[in-house]
Scaffold this motif. Structure first.
Motif, PDB file in Angstrom:
ATOM      1  N   MET A   1       0.838  -1.200   0.000  1.00  0.00           N
ATOM      2  CA  MET A   1       0.000   0.000   0.000  1.00  0.00           C
ATOM      3  C   MET A   1       0.872   1.248   0.000  1.00  0.00           C
ATOM      4  SD  MET A   1      -3.040  -1.196   2.559  1.00  0.00           S
ATOM      5  CE  MET A   1      -3.912  -2.722   2.191  1.00  0.00           C
ATOM      6  N   ARG A   2       0.341   2.332  -0.517  1.00  0.00           N
ATOM      7  CA  ARG A   2       1.146   3.530  -0.704  1.00  0.00           C
ATOM      8  C   ARG A   2       1.471   4.229   0.613  1.00  0.00           C
ATOM      9  NH1 ARG A   2      -1.563   7.643  -4.327  1.00  0.00           N
ATOM     10  NH2 ARG A   2      -3.386   7.080  -3.075  1.00  0.00           N
ATOM     11  N   GLY A   3       2.709   4.692   0.708  1.00  0.00           N
ATOM     12  CA  GLY A   3       3.088   5.574   1.796  1.00  0.00           C
ATOM     13  C   GLY A   3       3.465   4.913   3.100  1.00  0.00           C
ATOM     14  N   LEU A   4       3.701   3.614   3.106  1.00  0.00           N
ATOM     15  CA  LEU A   4       4.061   2.939   4.353  1.00  0.00           C
ATOM     16  C   LEU A   4       5.555   2.658   4.483  1.00  0.00           C
ATOM     17  CD1 LEU A   4       1.130   0.355   4.723  1.00  0.00           C
ATOM     18  CD2 LEU A   4       1.362   2.625   5.754  1.00  0.00           C
ATOM     19  N   GLN A   5       6.250   2.561   3.380  1.00  0.00           N
ATOM     20  CA  GLN A   5       7.672   2.213   3.393  1.00  0.00           C
ATOM     21  C   GLN A   5       8.480   3.158   4.284  1.00  0.00           C
ATOM     22  OE1 GLN A   5       9.797  -0.105   1.973  1.00  0.00           O
ATOM     23  NE2 GLN A   5       8.155  -1.334   1.116  1.00  0.00           N
ATOM     24  N   LYS A   6       9.204   2.557   5.206  1.00  0.00           N
ATOM     25  CA  LYS A   6      10.159   3.255   6.088  1.00  0.00           C
ATOM     26  C   LYS A   6       9.497   4.200   7.089  1.00  0.00           C
ATOM     27  CE  LYS A   6      13.580   1.119   4.240  1.00  0.00           C
ATOM     28  NZ  LYS A   6      14.228   0.009   4.998  1.00  0.00           N
ATOM     29  N   ARG A   7       8.179   4.186   7.153  1.00  0.00           N
ATOM     30  CA  ARG A   7       7.509   4.955   8.195  1.00  0.00           C
ATOM     31  C   ARG A   7       7.383   4.106   9.460  1.00  0.00           C
ATOM     32  NH1 ARG A   7       2.862   8.292   4.772  1.00  0.00           N
ATOM     33  NH2 ARG A   7       3.969  10.292   4.792  1.00  0.00           N
ATOM     34  N   VAL A   8       7.219   4.776  10.592  1.00  0.00           N
ATOM     35  CA  VAL A   8       7.216   4.097  11.888  1.00  0.00           C
ATOM     36  C   VAL A   8       5.788   3.867  12.366  1.00  0.00           C
ATOM     37  CG1 VAL A   8       7.880   4.282  14.320  1.00  0.00           C
ATOM     38  CG2 VAL A   8       9.452   5.051  12.520  1.00  0.00           C
ATOM     39  N   ALA A   9       5.542   2.637  12.825  1.00  0.00           N
ATOM     40  CA  ALA A   9       4.256   2.293  13.429  1.00  0.00           C
ATOM     41  C   ALA A   9       4.492   1.735  14.827  1.00  0.00           C
ATOM     42  CB  ALA A   9       3.518   1.258  12.591  1.00  0.00           C
ATOM     43  N   LEU A  10       3.711   2.163  15.781  1.00  0.00           N
ATOM     44  CA  LEU A  10       3.730   1.601  17.125  1.00  0.00           C
ATOM     45  C   LEU A  10       2.451   0.800  17.323  1.00  0.00           C
ATOM     46  CD1 LEU A  10       4.970   4.630  19.289  1.00  0.00           C
ATOM     47  CD2 LEU A  10       6.315   2.970  17.989  1.00  0.00           C
ATOM     48  N   VAL A  11       2.590  -0.418  17.839  1.00  0.00           N
ATOM     49  CA  VAL A  11       1.439  -1.301  18.041  1.00  0.00           C
ATOM     50  C   VAL A  11       1.441  -1.784  19.479  1.00  0.00           C
ATOM     51  CG1 VAL A  11       0.204  -3.345  17.242  1.00  0.00           C
ATOM     52  CG2 VAL A  11       1.659  -2.074  15.631  1.00  0.00           C
ATOM     53  N   THR A  12       0.366  -1.499  20.217  1.00  0.00           N
ATOM     54  CA  THR A  12       0.288  -1.971  21.594  1.00  0.00           C
ATOM     55  C   THR A  12      -0.318  -3.375  21.643  1.00  0.00           C
ATOM     56  OG1 THR A  12      -1.922  -1.064  22.034  1.00  0.00           O
ATOM     57  CG2 THR A  12      -0.029   0.395  22.398  1.00  0.00           C
ATOM     58  N   GLY A  13       0.057  -4.117  22.665  1.00  0.00           N
ATOM     59  CA  GLY A  13      -0.430  -5.483  22.783  1.00  0.00           C
ATOM     60  C   GLY A  13       0.012  -6.352  21.636  1.00  0.00           C
ATOM     61  N   ALA A  14       1.227  -6.072  21.123  1.00  0.00           N
ATOM     62  CA  ALA A  14       1.703  -6.755  19.912  1.00  0.00           C
ATOM     63  C   ALA A  14       2.458  -8.040  20.212  1.00  0.00           C
ATOM     64  CB  ALA A  14       2.589  -5.813  19.097  1.00  0.00           C
ATOM     65  N   GLY A  15       2.403  -8.489  21.454  1.00  0.00           N
ATOM     66  CA  GLY A  15       3.083  -9.737  21.796  1.00  0.00           C
ATOM     67  C   GLY A  15       2.308 -10.974  21.412  1.00  0.00           C
TER      68      GLY A  15
END
Length: 255
Positions: A1-15
């Motif tokens: 999808m457009r615009g996701l490369q090398k951008r930062v995402a934080l995800v909670t409860g990602a364990g």
């Protein structure tokens, strides 16, 4: 999808569960993923699997009910990965129980995790997004917050409040290109579901009853949600904000 490369995402409860599936999918899309979880070993395992698959990720232990710890974890991840483009508020908890058998200590725990937790994370990252004039905040809410759920009364209230919070804040920050949306899973086959309904014959009966209510004939899997989350984080969703989308196999159908 457009615009996701090398951008930062934080995800909670990602364990584990839905959060882990989301973290893995965002990494597959080329994002740098910050894994936040109260369980250190689970968070590190998610990072390990992402890296083994060629993605980029880092982890921080985080209790979402502790605002000071949230701010510290966000700051640590941003110092290593870069500024947050997308926040996925996924962490949640509940225990099925008739409301009239619950007590204030239980209410506070449910509220602290499911409502104040997302507020803490949002408050920690949103100012930077506004300053940079761009960002995405995605709440993993629940259809319980749209239609109510027996045995999940306080949880349903928290998810309804989260949906309303996201809509209201979306109005406040929209001119800064910060978009907020809700994704509402239906019943989902995750470790949280196992602890929720139990195992063995009684647990299976509850699961079977859930399946009978879903037009598509099954309950959800963790992998049913990350695609929509990735879309909402992407430039393809740059004209979508304040929306609430159910992903429930047709269990709820909202116009």
């Amino acid at each position: 999808m457009r615009g996701l490369q090398k951008r930062v995402a934080l995800v909670t409860g990602a364990g584990s569960g839905i959060g882990k599936a989301i973290a893995q999918r965002l990494a597959e899309e080329g994002m740098l993923v910050g894994v936040l979880d109260i369980n250190k070993q689970a968070a590190e395992q998610t990072v390990k699997e992402i890296r083994e698959s060629g993605g980029q990720a880092d982890a921080e232990v985080c209790d979402v009910t502790d605002y000071a710890q949230v701010c510290q974890a966000v700051s640590a991840l941003e110092s290593r990965l870069g500024p947050t483009w997308a926040l996925v508020n996924n962490a949640g908890w509940d225990k099925p129980m008739p409301f009239l058998k619950t007590e204030p200590d239980f209410w506070r725990k449910v509220v602290d995790i499911n409502y104040l937790g997302p507020l803490h994370l949002t408050r920690a990252v949103a100012p930077g997004m506004v300053e940079r004039n761009g960002g995405r905040i995605i709440f993993i809410a629940s259809d319980a917050g749209r239609v109510g759920s027996s045995g999940e009364v306080v949880y349903s209230g928290c998810k309804g409040a989260t949906i309303a919070f996201a809509k209201a804040l979306a109005r406040e920050v929209s001119r800064n290109n910060v978009l907020l949306n809700n994704v509402c899973p239906g019943p989902t086959n995750t470790p949280a579901m196992d602890s929720f309904v139990g195992t063995g014959e009684s647990g299976q009966k509850i699961r079977d009853a859930m399946v009978r209510g879903v037009p598509l004939g099954r309950i959800g899997e963790a992998e049913d949600y990350p695609g929509l989350v990735a879309f909402l984080a992407s430039d393809d969703a740059s004209f979508i904000t304040g929306q609430t989308i159910s992903v429930s196999g047709g269990l709820t159908m909202h116009g």
